[in-house]
Scaffold this motif. Structure first.
Motif, PDB file in Angstrom:
ATOM      1  N   TRP A  18      46.768  39.121  77.689  1.00 11.91           N
ATOM      2  CA  TRP A  18      45.798  38.552  77.452  1.00 11.91           C
ATOM      3  C   TRP A  18      44.537  39.161  76.328  1.00 11.91           C
ATOM      4  N   LEU A  19      45.108  40.008  75.511  1.00 14.49           N
ATOM      5  CA  LEU A  19      44.192  40.700  74.907  1.00 14.49           C
ATOM      6  C   LEU A  19      44.588  39.979  73.527  1.00 14.49           C
ATOM      7  N   LEU A  20      46.112  39.752  73.513  1.00 13.26           N
ATOM      8  CA  LEU A  20      46.588  38.796  72.782  1.00 13.26           C
ATOM      9  C   LEU A  20      46.001  37.192  72.331  1.00 13.26           C
ATOM     10  N   ALA A  21      45.458  36.646  73.483  1.00  7.42           N
ATOM     11  CA  ALA A  21      44.563  35.170  73.624  1.00  7.42           C
ATOM     12  C   ALA A  21      44.475  34.972  72.503  1.00  7.42           C
ATOM     13  N   PRO A  22      42.943  35.605  71.620  1.00 11.44           N
ATOM     14  CA  PRO A  22      42.039  35.232  70.978  1.00 11.44           C
ATOM     15  C   PRO A  22      42.959  35.335  70.100  1.00 11.44           C
ATOM     16  N   PHE A  23      43.777  36.079  69.307  1.00 11.31           N
ATOM     17  CA  PHE A  23      44.829  36.321  68.543  1.00 11.31           C
ATOM     18  C   PHE A  23      45.346  34.376  68.642  1.00 11.31           C
ATOM     19  N   TYR A  24      45.697  33.602  69.620  1.00 12.45           N
ATOM     20  CA  TYR A  24      46.206  32.460  69.275  1.00 12.45           C
ATOM     21  C   TYR A  24      44.964  31.386  69.183  1.00 12.45           C
ATOM     22  N   LEU A  25      44.347  31.889  69.624  1.00 15.70           N
ATOM     23  CA  LEU A  25      43.039  30.324  69.632  1.00 15.70           C
ATOM     24  C   LEU A  25      42.732  31.244  67.907  1.00 15.70           C
ATOM     25  N   GLY A  26      42.483  32.139  67.595  1.00 18.42           N
ATOM     26  CA  GLY A  26      42.663  32.315  66.107  1.00 18.42           C
ATOM     27  C   GLY A  26      43.298  31.095  64.958  1.00 18.42           C
ATOM     28  N   LEU A  27      45.015  31.266  65.276  1.00 17.29           N
ATOM     29  CA  LEU A  27      45.615  30.906  64.913  1.00 17.29           C
ATOM     30  C   LEU A  27      45.155  29.268  65.059  1.00 17.29           C
ATOM     31  N   VAL A  28      44.309  28.731  66.554  1.00 14.98           N
ATOM     32  CA  VAL A  28      44.376  27.133  66.578  1.00 14.98           C
ATOM     33  C   VAL A  28      42.959  26.937  65.611  1.00 14.98           C
ATOM     34  N   ASN A  72      53.266  23.701  61.157  1.00 14.58           N
ATOM     35  CA  ASN A  72      54.314  23.482  62.028  1.00 14.58           C
ATOM     36  C   ASN A  72      54.722  24.621  62.182  1.00 14.58           C
ATOM     37  N   LEU A  73      54.337  25.976  61.034  1.00 17.66           N
ATOM     38  CA  LEU A  73      54.094  27.387  61.621  1.00 17.66           C
ATOM     39  C   LEU A  73      53.645  27.620  62.298  1.00 17.66           C
ATOM     40  N   LEU A  74      52.096  27.284  62.499  1.00 17.57           N
ATOM     41  CA  LEU A  74      51.713  27.802  63.044  1.00 17.57           C
ATOM     42  C   LEU A  74      51.670  27.088  64.710  1.00 17.57           C
ATOM     43  N   VAL A  75      52.464  25.999  65.043  1.00 16.06           N
ATOM     44  CA  VAL A  75      52.258  25.804  66.297  1.00 16.06           C
ATOM     45  C   VAL A  75      53.564  26.163  67.180  1.00 16.06           C
ATOM     46  N   ILE A  76      54.440  26.029  65.550  1.00 18.79           N
ATOM     47  CA  ILE A  76      55.313  27.592  66.855  1.00 18.79           C
ATOM     48  C   ILE A  76      55.512  28.666  67.052  1.00 18.79           C
ATOM     49  N   PHE A  79      52.797  28.430  70.701  1.00 16.15           N
ATOM     50  CA  PHE A  79      53.703  28.498  71.851  1.00 16.15           C
ATOM     51  C   PHE A  79      54.216  29.260  71.893  1.00 16.15           C
ATOM     52  N   SER A  80      55.476  30.035  70.553  1.00 16.75           N
ATOM     53  CA  SER A  80      56.008  31.267  71.305  1.00 16.75           C
ATOM     54  C   SER A  80      55.398  32.707  71.441  1.00 16.75           C
ATOM     55  N   GLY A  81      54.712  32.465  70.804  1.00 19.06           N
ATOM     56  CA  GLY A  81      53.611  33.413  71.209  1.00 19.06           C
ATOM     57  C   GLY A  81      53.301  33.631  72.379  1.00 19.06           C
ATOM     58  N   TYR A  82      52.619  32.567  72.417  1.00 17.90           N
ATOM     59  CA  TYR A  82      51.803  32.775  74.266  1.00 17.90           C
ATOM     60  C   TYR A  82      52.696  32.740  75.314  1.00 17.90           C
ATOM     61  N   GLU A  83      53.635  31.873  75.438  1.00 15.81           N
ATOM     62  CA  GLU A  83      54.725  32.060  76.344  1.00 15.81           C
ATOM     63  C   GLU A  83      55.507  33.220  76.352  1.00 15.81           C
ATOM     64  N   ASN A  84      55.832  33.833  75.466  1.00 16.24           N
ATOM     65  CA  ASN A  84      56.470  34.756  74.967  1.00 16.24           C
ATOM     66  C   ASN A  84      55.670  35.451  75.856  1.00 16.24           C
TER      67      ASN A  84
END
Length: 171
Positions: A18-28, A72-76, A79-84
């Motif tokens: 879950w420490l990765l979640a803020p990384f994905y929020l930053g990418l959003v 598009n690259l950011l979305v991939i 989504f993929s990073g969060y789900e994986n």
């Protein structure tokens, strides 16, 4: 005692994803910033479209495509990073859920990433060729060389994944 300690340690390690979640929020957030830049370019382009040369218009459209590919690259990656690595995204029965969601593993993500980088690099190279008269030939050579490194890296990554693929699987 030892088993309990092991379970606690494994639980802590598992939950650390879950420490990765803020990384994905930053990418959003970065996706939002990219949208602002896209709109800025579009608004800058629109009023001058009738007075632009064809080459300049093509360069501006390529800039918009470049920003779109980066989005598009950011979305991939999001989504993929969060789900994986963090958790499955529950979209319910939404028909808008992209087909590839939940199916792109780390290997697929890596290949999509390098393919996007090659496409973005190719667009930059095409933009450079549109104004080749104004370009320093040494810089153009570097651009072609760097693009080829991306292309070769992509081919090698795909080849390595193919070598790693179990016999009989159809990726």
């Amino acid at each position: 005692m030892e088993q309990m300690l092991e379970r606690i340690l494994e639980s802590l390690i598992f939950r650390s994803r879950w420490l990765l979640a803020p990384f994905y929020l930053g990418l959003v957030g970065a996706l939002g910033l990219l949208l602002i830049k896209f709109m800025q370019e579009f608004i800058h382009l629109a009023p001058h479209v009738l007075e632009m040369s064809e080459n300049h218009m093509i360069l501006m459209v390529l800039s918009l495509i470049d920003l779109s590919l980066a989005g598009n690259l950011l979305v991939i990656v999001i989504f993929s990073g969060y789900e994986n690595f963090v958790s499955k995204i529950d979209t319910g029965d939404s028909e808008d859920r992209p087909d590839w969601m939940g199916k792109v593993d780390f290997s697929g993500l890596k290949l999509k990433l390098i393919a996007s980088i090659v496409a973005i690099s190719g667009i930059h190279l095409l933009k450079a060729f549109m104004d080749v008269d104004k370009l320093n030939k040494e810089n153009l050579g570097w651009m072609v060389g760097i693009h080829m490194v991306f292309v070769i890296s992509g081919v090698l990554l795909a080849w390595m994944d193919k070598l790693h693929e179990p016999p009989g699987s159809h990726h």
